[in-house]
Design a protein around this motif. Structure first.
Motif, PDB file in Angstrom:
ATOM      1  N   TRP A  26       0.799  -1.212   0.000  1.00  0.00           N
ATOM      2  CA  TRP A  26       0.000   0.000   0.000  1.00  0.00           C
ATOM      3  C   TRP A  26       0.837   1.268   0.000  1.00  0.00           C
ATOM      4  CZ3 TRP A  26      -4.360  -0.714  -1.915  1.00  0.00           C
ATOM      5  CH2 TRP A  26      -5.177  -1.789  -1.584  1.00  0.00           C
ATOM      6  N   SER A  27       2.138   1.165  -0.179  1.00  0.00           N
ATOM      7  CA  SER A  27       2.929   2.392  -0.317  1.00  0.00           C
ATOM      8  C   SER A  27       3.651   2.449  -1.645  1.00  0.00           C
ATOM      9  CB  SER A  27       3.921   2.539   0.843  1.00  0.00           C
ATOM     10  OG  SER A  27       4.656   1.373   1.045  1.00  0.00           O
ATOM     11  N   GLY A  28       3.467   1.417  -2.465  1.00  0.00           N
ATOM     12  CA  GLY A  28       3.826   1.475  -3.872  1.00  0.00           C
ATOM     13  C   GLY A  28       5.286   1.755  -4.156  1.00  0.00           C
ATOM     14  N   PRO A 140       0.130   6.642   5.675  1.00  0.00           N
ATOM     15  CA  PRO A 140       0.839   6.691   6.964  1.00  0.00           C
ATOM     16  C   PRO A 140       2.144   5.910   6.956  1.00  0.00           C
ATOM     17  CG  PRO A 140      -1.508   6.358   7.308  1.00  0.00           C
ATOM     18  CD  PRO A 140      -1.272   6.209   5.832  1.00  0.00           C
ATOM     19  N   THR A 141       2.146   4.733   6.301  1.00  0.00           N
ATOM     20  CA  THR A 141       3.370   3.943   6.213  1.00  0.00           C
ATOM     21  C   THR A 141       4.439   4.682   5.441  1.00  0.00           C
ATOM     22  OG1 THR A 141       2.158   1.851   6.321  1.00  0.00           O
ATOM     23  CG2 THR A 141       4.355   1.786   5.345  1.00  0.00           C
ATOM     24  N   LEU A 142       4.045   5.266   4.320  1.00  0.00           N
ATOM     25  CA  LEU A 142       5.006   6.008   3.507  1.00  0.00           C
ATOM     26  C   LEU A 142       5.525   7.231   4.251  1.00  0.00           C
ATOM     27  CD1 LEU A 142       6.520   6.526   0.921  1.00  0.00           C
ATOM     28  CD2 LEU A 142       4.429   7.505  -0.055  1.00  0.00           C
ATOM     29  N   ALA A 143       4.656   7.931   4.947  1.00  0.00           N
ATOM     30  CA  ALA A 143       5.093   9.103   5.714  1.00  0.00           C
ATOM     31  C   ALA A 143       6.135   8.713   6.753  1.00  0.00           C
ATOM     32  CB  ALA A 143       3.891   9.766   6.379  1.00  0.00           C
ATOM     33  N   ARG A 144       5.908   7.590   7.433  1.00  0.00           N
ATOM     34  CA  ARG A 144       6.893   7.131   8.432  1.00  0.00           C
ATOM     35  C   ARG A 144       8.228   6.799   7.779  1.00  0.00           C
ATOM     36  NH1 ARG A 144       2.319   4.540  10.561  1.00  0.00           N
ATOM     37  NH2 ARG A 144       2.865   2.588   9.540  1.00  0.00           N
ATOM     38  N   LEU A 145       8.178   6.135   6.621  1.00  0.00           N
ATOM     39  CA  LEU A 145       9.420   5.811   5.914  1.00  0.00           C
ATOM     40  C   LEU A 145      10.195   7.082   5.563  1.00  0.00           C
ATOM     41  CD1 LEU A 145       8.143   3.045   3.462  1.00  0.00           C
ATOM     42  CD2 LEU A 145       9.861   2.724   5.250  1.00  0.00           C
ATOM     43  N   VAL A 157       6.137  15.553   2.638  1.00  0.00           N
ATOM     44  CA  VAL A 157       5.252  14.382   2.753  1.00  0.00           C
ATOM     45  C   VAL A 157       3.777  14.769   2.617  1.00  0.00           C
ATOM     46  CG1 VAL A 157       6.873  13.063   4.149  1.00  0.00           C
ATOM     47  CG2 VAL A 157       5.169  14.492   5.284  1.00  0.00           C
ATOM     48  N   LEU A 158       3.497  15.954   2.114  1.00  0.00           N
ATOM     49  CA  LEU A 158       2.098  16.361   1.936  1.00  0.00           C
ATOM     50  C   LEU A 158       1.351  15.396   1.022  1.00  0.00           C
ATOM     51  CD1 LEU A 158       2.588  20.205   1.551  1.00  0.00           C
ATOM     52  CD2 LEU A 158       1.501  19.021   3.476  1.00  0.00           C
ATOM     53  N   PHE A 159       2.063  14.813   0.069  1.00  0.00           N
ATOM     54  CA  PHE A 159       1.479  13.832  -0.842  1.00  0.00           C
ATOM     55  C   PHE A 159       0.798  12.693  -0.088  1.00  0.00           C
ATOM     56  CE2 PHE A 159       2.652   9.818  -3.247  1.00  0.00           C
ATOM     57  CZ  PHE A 159       1.581   9.877  -4.127  1.00  0.00           C
ATOM     58  N   THR A 160       1.309  12.350   1.075  1.00  0.00           N
ATOM     59  CA  THR A 160       0.789  11.214   1.835  1.00  0.00           C
ATOM     60  C   THR A 160      -0.366  11.583   2.752  1.00  0.00           C
ATOM     61  OG1 THR A 160       2.237  11.500   3.777  1.00  0.00           O
ATOM     62  CG2 THR A 160       3.150  10.307   1.884  1.00  0.00           C
ATOM     63  N   ILE A 161      -0.674  12.872   2.867  1.00  0.00           N
ATOM     64  CA  ILE A 161      -1.647  13.348   3.858  1.00  0.00           C
ATOM     65  C   ILE A 161      -2.968  13.706   3.170  1.00  0.00           C
ATOM     66  CG2 ILE A 161      -2.140  15.105   5.596  1.00  0.00           C
ATOM     67  CD1 ILE A 161       0.935  15.416   5.925  1.00  0.00           C
ATOM     68  N   PHE A 162      -4.031  12.999   3.526  1.00  0.00           N
ATOM     69  CA  PHE A 162      -5.358  13.273   2.969  1.00  0.00           C
ATOM     70  C   PHE A 162      -6.153  14.073   4.000  1.00  0.00           C
ATOM     71  CE2 PHE A 162      -3.892   9.881   0.347  1.00  0.00           C
ATOM     72  CZ  PHE A 162      -4.555  10.006  -0.864  1.00  0.00           C
ATOM     73  N   ASP A 163      -5.906  15.370   4.040  1.00  0.00           N
ATOM     74  CA  ASP A 163      -6.540  16.186   5.073  1.00  0.00           C
ATOM     75  C   ASP A 163      -8.024  16.439   4.803  1.00  0.00           C
ATOM     76  OD1 ASP A 163      -6.150  17.850   2.922  1.00  0.00           O
ATOM     77  OD2 ASP A 163      -5.106  19.411   4.031  1.00  0.00           O
ATOM     78  N   GLN A 164      -8.504  16.071   3.608  1.00  0.00           N
ATOM     79  CA  GLN A 164      -9.920  16.226   3.300  1.00  0.00           C
ATOM     80  C   GLN A 164     -10.725  14.956   3.583  1.00  0.00           C
ATOM     81  OE1 GLN A 164     -11.185  19.272   2.333  1.00  0.00           O
ATOM     82  NE2 GLN A 164      -9.084  19.870   2.844  1.00  0.00           N
ATOM     83  N   VAL A 165     -10.047  13.907   4.020  1.00  0.00           N
ATOM     84  CA  VAL A 165     -10.724  12.652   4.347  1.00  0.00           C
ATOM     85  C   VAL A 165     -10.696  12.484   5.862  1.00  0.00           C
ATOM     86  CG1 VAL A 165     -10.762  10.148   4.029  1.00  0.00           C
ATOM     87  CG2 VAL A 165     -10.047  11.642   2.136  1.00  0.00           C
ATOM     88  N   ALA A 166     -11.823  12.765   6.503  1.00  0.00           N
ATOM     89  CA  ALA A 166     -11.865  12.759   7.971  1.00  0.00           C
ATOM     90  C   ALA A 166     -11.721  11.351   8.537  1.00  0.00           C
ATOM     91  CB  ALA A 166     -13.179  13.382   8.452  1.00  0.00           C
ATOM     92  N   ASP A 167     -12.311  10.362   7.883  1.00  0.00           N
ATOM     93  CA  ASP A 167     -12.297   8.982   8.377  1.00  0.00           C
ATOM     94  C   ASP A 167     -11.904   8.066   7.222  1.00  0.00           C
ATOM     95  OD1 ASP A 167     -12.821   6.415   9.283  1.00  0.00           O
ATOM     96  OD2 ASP A 167     -14.615   6.996  10.400  1.00  0.00           O
ATOM     97  N   PRO A 168     -10.602   7.772   7.059  1.00  0.00           N
ATOM     98  CA  PRO A 168     -10.160   6.956   5.925  1.00  0.00           C
ATOM     99  C   PRO A 168     -10.836   5.590   5.853  1.00  0.00           C
ATOM    100  CG  PRO A 168      -8.288   8.048   6.929  1.00  0.00           C
ATOM    101  CD  PRO A 168      -9.456   8.286   7.843  1.00  0.00           C
ATOM    102  N   ASP A 169     -11.048   4.950   7.004  1.00  0.00           N
ATOM    103  CA  ASP A 169     -11.678   3.629   6.979  1.00  0.00           C
ATOM    104  C   ASP A 169     -13.100   3.708   6.433  1.00  0.00           C
ATOM    105  OD1 ASP A 169      -9.424   2.417   8.007  1.00  0.00           O
ATOM    106  OD2 ASP A 169     -10.114   2.508  10.087  1.00  0.00           O
TER     107      ASP A 169
END
Length: 228
Positions: A26-28, A140-145, A157-169
């Protein structure tokens, strides 16, 4: 007892995870790059290639916004180009777009994406699913890496942050429900599954093209020779 029918979204999930180890599922491409020897310029180079891919994908999404089959999947919440631009301005500078030269593999990826977006809503959704749900789940995994490798906090790392998605699940559950509800025939579903496979291969080829360039010691085809 009636046989259990596997939801289409589950078939897609299994297909997209097949033969891909661990966190890389999931981090491609960024995970593949960071698993080896690379520096900030290599990561900027990869992001520059992805800028070309996501620009094409988001232009296609704009065209598909009114399509009865594809429209449910198109949402501004997933848009990545503003974040990619901001990351590249931080990593490379304001003229990053003038310095980004797509590799042959990136060009092939975009050519295929444009082709299916013009002819097949299912093909478009296959690429949309592969990129965006992978980003959302693996962010989140990619951001940690990236934080561990380069000390990035938010910039880079803004690419990894979906600030418009309140609940990813919850978002992913809705997306998968839309996949299951899409009015595709059995043949169309098989075509979507095949396109997901192809999208994953195109992504791997994009990353491999950067690695091959470094391996032969030639000037990097994208942004990798620039200072971070």
């Amino acid at each position: 007892m009636s046989p259990t029918v596997t939801p289409f979204s589950e078939l897609l999930r299994r297909r997209s995870r097949a033969d891909v180890p661990g966190a890389a599922r999931w981090s491609g491409g960024a995970h593949d790059l960071l698993a080896g020897e690379c520096d900030v310029a290599d990561y900027a180079d990869l992001l520059g290639q992805y800028a070309v891919v996501y620009d094409a994908l988001e232009r296609a999404a704009a065209r598909m916004a009114d399509h009865p089959v594809a429209a449910p999947f198109v949402t501004a919440q997933l848009t990545r180009m503003p974040a990619i631009r901001a990351d590249l301005e931080y990593l490379v500078g304001p003229d990053w777009s003038e310095l980004c030269c797509p590799t042959a593999a990136t060009t092939a990826y975009v050519r295929r994406l444009n082709e299916v977006a013009a002819t097949s809503p299912g093909g478009f959704v296959a690429h949309h699913y592969t990129r965006y749900l992978g980003d959302l789940t693996g962010g989140p995994t990619l951001a940690r890496l990236l934080e561990e490798r380069f000390g990035f906090d938010t910039n880079g790392v803004l690419f990894t942050i979906f600030d418009q998605v309140a609940d990813p699940d919850a978002f992913e559950d809705t997306y998968r429900a839309q996949l299951d509800a899409a009015p595709w025939s059995a043949a169309e579903r098989e075509a979507v599954l095949a396109e997901v496979d192809l999208a994953a291969r195109l992504d791997r080829a994009l990353v491999a093209s950067l690695g091959a360039t470094r391996a032969v010691g030639a000037p990097t085809a994208g942004l990798g020779s620039l200072p971070a």
